[in-house]
Design a protein around this motif. Structure first.
Motif, PDB file in Angstrom:
ATOM      1  N   THR A 175     -20.762 -15.494 -63.154  1.00 58.48           N
ATOM      2  CA  THR A 175     -20.026 -14.490 -63.977  1.00 58.48           C
ATOM      3  C   THR A 175     -18.696 -14.882 -64.329  1.00 58.48           C
ATOM      4  O   THR A 175     -18.147 -15.335 -63.157  1.00 58.48           O
ATOM      5  CB  THR A 175     -20.135 -13.025 -63.384  1.00 58.48           C
ATOM      6  N   LEU A 176     -18.309 -14.962 -65.483  1.00 56.16           N
ATOM      7  CA  LEU A 176     -16.770 -15.243 -65.834  1.00 56.16           C
ATOM      8  C   LEU A 176     -15.968 -13.780 -65.922  1.00 56.16           C
ATOM      9  O   LEU A 176     -16.521 -12.943 -66.649  1.00 56.16           O
ATOM     10  CB  LEU A 176     -16.543 -16.002 -67.142  1.00 56.16           C
ATOM     11  N   HIS A 177     -14.998 -13.661 -64.763  1.00 56.12           N
ATOM     12  CA  HIS A 177     -14.205 -12.495 -65.109  1.00 56.12           C
ATOM     13  C   HIS A 177     -12.869 -12.989 -65.730  1.00 56.12           C
ATOM     14  O   HIS A 177     -11.864 -13.362 -64.943  1.00 56.12           O
ATOM     15  CB  HIS A 177     -13.808 -11.866 -63.301  1.00 56.12           C
ATOM     16  N   GLN A 178     -12.774 -12.598 -66.767  1.00 56.64           N
ATOM     17  CA  GLN A 178     -11.605 -13.271 -67.796  1.00 56.64           C
ATOM     18  C   GLN A 178     -10.271 -12.299 -67.353  1.00 56.64           C
ATOM     19  O   GLN A 178      -9.277 -12.984 -67.170  1.00 56.64           O
ATOM     20  CB  GLN A 178     -12.054 -12.905 -69.194  1.00 56.64           C
ATOM     21  N   LYS A 179     -10.311 -11.156 -66.907  1.00 57.94           N
ATOM     22  CA  LYS A 179      -8.820 -10.516 -66.577  1.00 57.94           C
ATOM     23  C   LYS A 179      -8.442 -11.092 -65.142  1.00 57.94           C
ATOM     24  O   LYS A 179      -7.494 -11.334 -65.240  1.00 57.94           O
ATOM     25  CB  LYS A 179      -9.270  -8.854 -66.317  1.00 57.94           C
ATOM     26  N   SER A 180      -9.020 -11.411 -64.400  1.00 56.88           N
ATOM     27  CA  SER A 180      -8.839 -11.784 -63.013  1.00 56.88           C
ATOM     28  C   SER A 180      -8.950 -13.242 -63.032  1.00 56.88           C
ATOM     29  O   SER A 180      -8.477 -13.894 -62.086  1.00 56.88           O
ATOM     30  CB  SER A 180      -9.657 -11.182 -61.964  1.00 56.88           C
ATOM     31  N   ARG A 181      -9.307 -14.135 -63.942  1.00 58.48           N
ATOM     32  CA  ARG A 181      -9.566 -15.537 -64.131  1.00 58.48           C
ATOM     33  C   ARG A 181     -10.278 -15.643 -62.738  1.00 58.48           C
ATOM     34  O   ARG A 181      -9.757 -16.821 -62.266  1.00 58.48           O
ATOM     35  CB  ARG A 181      -8.174 -16.179 -64.289  1.00 58.48           C
ATOM     36  N   VAL A 182     -11.413 -15.341 -62.848  1.00 59.21           N
ATOM     37  CA  VAL A 182     -12.350 -15.991 -61.665  1.00 59.21           C
ATOM     38  C   VAL A 182     -13.666 -16.152 -62.094  1.00 59.21           C
ATOM     39  O   VAL A 182     -14.239 -15.302 -62.618  1.00 59.21           O
ATOM     40  CB  VAL A 182     -12.311 -14.658 -60.611  1.00 59.21           C
ATOM     41  N   LEU A 183     -14.338 -17.168 -61.518  1.00 56.80           N
ATOM     42  CA  LEU A 183     -15.652 -17.648 -61.881  1.00 56.80           C
ATOM     43  C   LEU A 183     -16.349 -17.093 -60.421  1.00 56.80           C
ATOM     44  O   LEU A 183     -16.058 -17.639 -59.326  1.00 56.80           O
ATOM     45  CB  LEU A 183     -15.937 -19.179 -62.110  1.00 56.80           C
ATOM     46  N   GLU A 184     -17.393 -16.301 -60.626  1.00 63.88           N
ATOM     47  CA  GLU A 184     -18.235 -15.789 -59.450  1.00 63.88           C
ATOM     48  C   GLU A 184     -19.570 -16.274 -59.588  1.00 63.88           C
ATOM     49  O   GLU A 184     -19.878 -16.281 -60.722  1.00 63.88           O
ATOM     50  CB  GLU A 184     -18.189 -14.249 -59.573  1.00 63.88           C
ATOM     51  N   ILE A 185     -19.922 -17.136 -58.667  1.00 60.16           N
ATOM     52  CA  ILE A 185     -21.232 -17.666 -58.667  1.00 60.16           C
ATOM     53  C   ILE A 185     -21.904 -17.431 -57.240  1.00 60.16           C
ATOM     54  O   ILE A 185     -21.469 -17.344 -56.129  1.00 60.16           O
ATOM     55  CB  ILE A 185     -21.170 -19.055 -58.500  1.00 60.16           C
ATOM     56  N   ARG A 233     -16.009 -16.640 -55.195  1.00 60.34           N
ATOM     57  CA  ARG A 233     -15.244 -16.168 -56.319  1.00 60.34           C
ATOM     58  C   ARG A 233     -14.065 -17.551 -56.348  1.00 60.34           C
ATOM     59  O   ARG A 233     -13.224 -17.631 -55.622  1.00 60.34           O
ATOM     60  CB  ARG A 233     -14.568 -15.045 -55.833  1.00 60.34           C
ATOM     61  N   LEU A 234     -14.486 -18.354 -57.366  1.00 57.50           N
ATOM     62  CA  LEU A 234     -13.168 -19.264 -57.657  1.00 57.50           C
ATOM     63  C   LEU A 234     -12.661 -19.121 -58.822  1.00 57.50           C
ATOM     64  O   LEU A 234     -12.898 -19.188 -59.655  1.00 57.50           O
ATOM     65  CB  LEU A 234     -14.443 -20.586 -57.880  1.00 57.50           C
ATOM     66  N   PRO A 235     -11.154 -18.963 -58.432  1.00 58.30           N
ATOM     67  CA  PRO A 235     -10.221 -18.931 -59.501  1.00 58.30           C
ATOM     68  C   PRO A 235     -10.337 -20.049 -60.431  1.00 58.30           C
ATOM     69  O   PRO A 235     -10.505 -21.127 -59.976  1.00 58.30           O
ATOM     70  CB  PRO A 235      -8.984 -18.909 -58.899  1.00 58.30           C
ATOM     71  N   TYR A 236     -10.021 -19.634 -61.587  1.00 61.13           N
ATOM     72  CA  TYR A 236      -9.999 -20.642 -62.728  1.00 61.13           C
ATOM     73  C   TYR A 236      -9.026 -21.661 -62.534  1.00 61.13           C
ATOM     74  O   TYR A 236      -9.483 -23.077 -62.339  1.00 61.13           O
ATOM     75  CB  TYR A 236      -9.604 -20.059 -64.117  1.00 61.13           C
ATOM     76  N   GLU A 237      -7.807 -21.425 -61.928  1.00 61.59           N
ATOM     77  CA  GLU A 237      -6.915 -22.224 -61.844  1.00 61.59           C
ATOM     78  C   GLU A 237      -7.192 -23.426 -60.601  1.00 61.59           C
ATOM     79  O   GLU A 237      -7.021 -24.793 -60.588  1.00 61.59           O
ATOM     80  CB  GLU A 237      -5.560 -21.870 -60.809  1.00 61.59           C
TER      81      GLU A 237
END
Length: 123
Positions: free
Chosen positions: A15-25, A34-38
């Motif tokens: 799941t891409l959480h665009q508001k928090s910029r986190v990829l949840e796998i 929960r891996l931050p986009y950065e």
């Protein structure tokens, strides 16, 4: 008979959480990261980030607000994100994403230390 190495490292949900910029796998073994986009961007497996050998890594700076604009499947073993800064060549295997999740705290601390040593910033 035990499962082959890596057999349990198959995602059941991404799941891409665009508001928090986190990829949840979520993985089939029950682990969830929960891996931050950065974080994903600075640890891209692409040659332009990792270099072509030890000591050739390129320190990524100014990636605090990077976003994932698209996430494409690569076969049945990986995904390839397209980041808002134009970077889109990293192919993240399930094993690599799992490894990033397991070692997130250590890797993030190493990244922050490298930034500080270089006098660079996340912004």
């Amino acid at each position: 008979m035990s499962a082959p190495l890596g057999a349990a490292r198959v995602p059941t949900a991404i799941t891409l959480h665009q508001k928090s910029r986190v990829l949840e796998i979520a993985f089939s073994d029950g682990r969830n990261f929960r891996l931050p986009y950065e974080f994903l961007r600075v640890y891209s497996p692409a040659a332009e980030v990792r270099g072509h050998g030890p000591g050739q890594e390129v320190l990524q700076t100014g990636k605090r607000n990077v976003e994932i604009r698209a996430l494409e499947p690569v076969g049945s073993y990986a995904v390839q994100p397209a980041f808002s800064d134009g970077h889109s060549t990293g192919i993240y295997s399930w094993d690599y994403l799992y490894e990033l999740g397991e070692n997130q705290d250590k890797l993030w601390a190493e990244y922050l230390a490298k930034l500080e040593k270089a006098g660079a910033a996340r912004d």
